[in-house]
Design a protein around this motif. Structure first.
Motif: not given
Length: 145
Positions: A6-26
């Motif tokens: 899957t890619d970022d265009s799938t509704p309701g899903r997001l890449r795990i590395d992006k999410w971890l970065w968005y959530a400020r874990f890294f």
């Protein structure tokens, strides 16, 4: 293994590395991607080996962060790396980090207050000098009578 086609265009899903970065874990997305590629992240119990694995609300992530093992439930996906309060709204912490005092090595000596317990060599010499011990006093001066 997790299905990762899957890619970022799938509704309701997001890449795990992006999410971890968005959530400020890294601090950077590349650090999050490296952890994913090294197999350091579990997504609902399955090991993730690709940074493009997708997460959705309700997924549980388990990963190491420093000396802590984090268990995080994805609550929302987010659309940017925003301020900390916005990032904290993206997840629910299922196992908060243990305070540092519990993580200390049990064999490590606890901090000792100065003057408590057995005196150091320097303290012992100072005590001997105050007492006026002639044997120790002469040994320190190395007198030859």
């Amino acid at each position: 293994m997790i299905n990762t086609d899957t890619d970022d265009s799938t509704p309701g899903r997001l890449r795990i590395d992006k999410w971890l970065w968005y959530a400020r874990f890294f601090k950077t997305r590349s650090l999050a991607a490296k952890l994913c590629n090294d197999g350091g992240v579990r997504l609902s119990g399955a090991v993730v080996t690709k940074a493009h694995a997708s997460v959705k609300p309700g997924d549980v992530l388990t990963f190491a962060q420093g000396r802590h093992i984090r268990v995080i439930k994805v609550v929302a996906l987010g659309s940017r790396r925003g301020p900390a309060p916005e990032a904290q709204a993206l997840y629910e912490d299922l196992a908060p980090p243990v305070p540092e005092e519990r993580l200390q090595d049990p064999y490590r000596a606890p901090f000792q207050q100065p003057g408590a317990g057995r005196p150091t060599k320097r303290d012992r010499r100072a005590i001997d000098a105050l007492k006026g011990d002639p044997m120790m006093d002469g040994a320190l001066r190395n007198e030859t009578d």
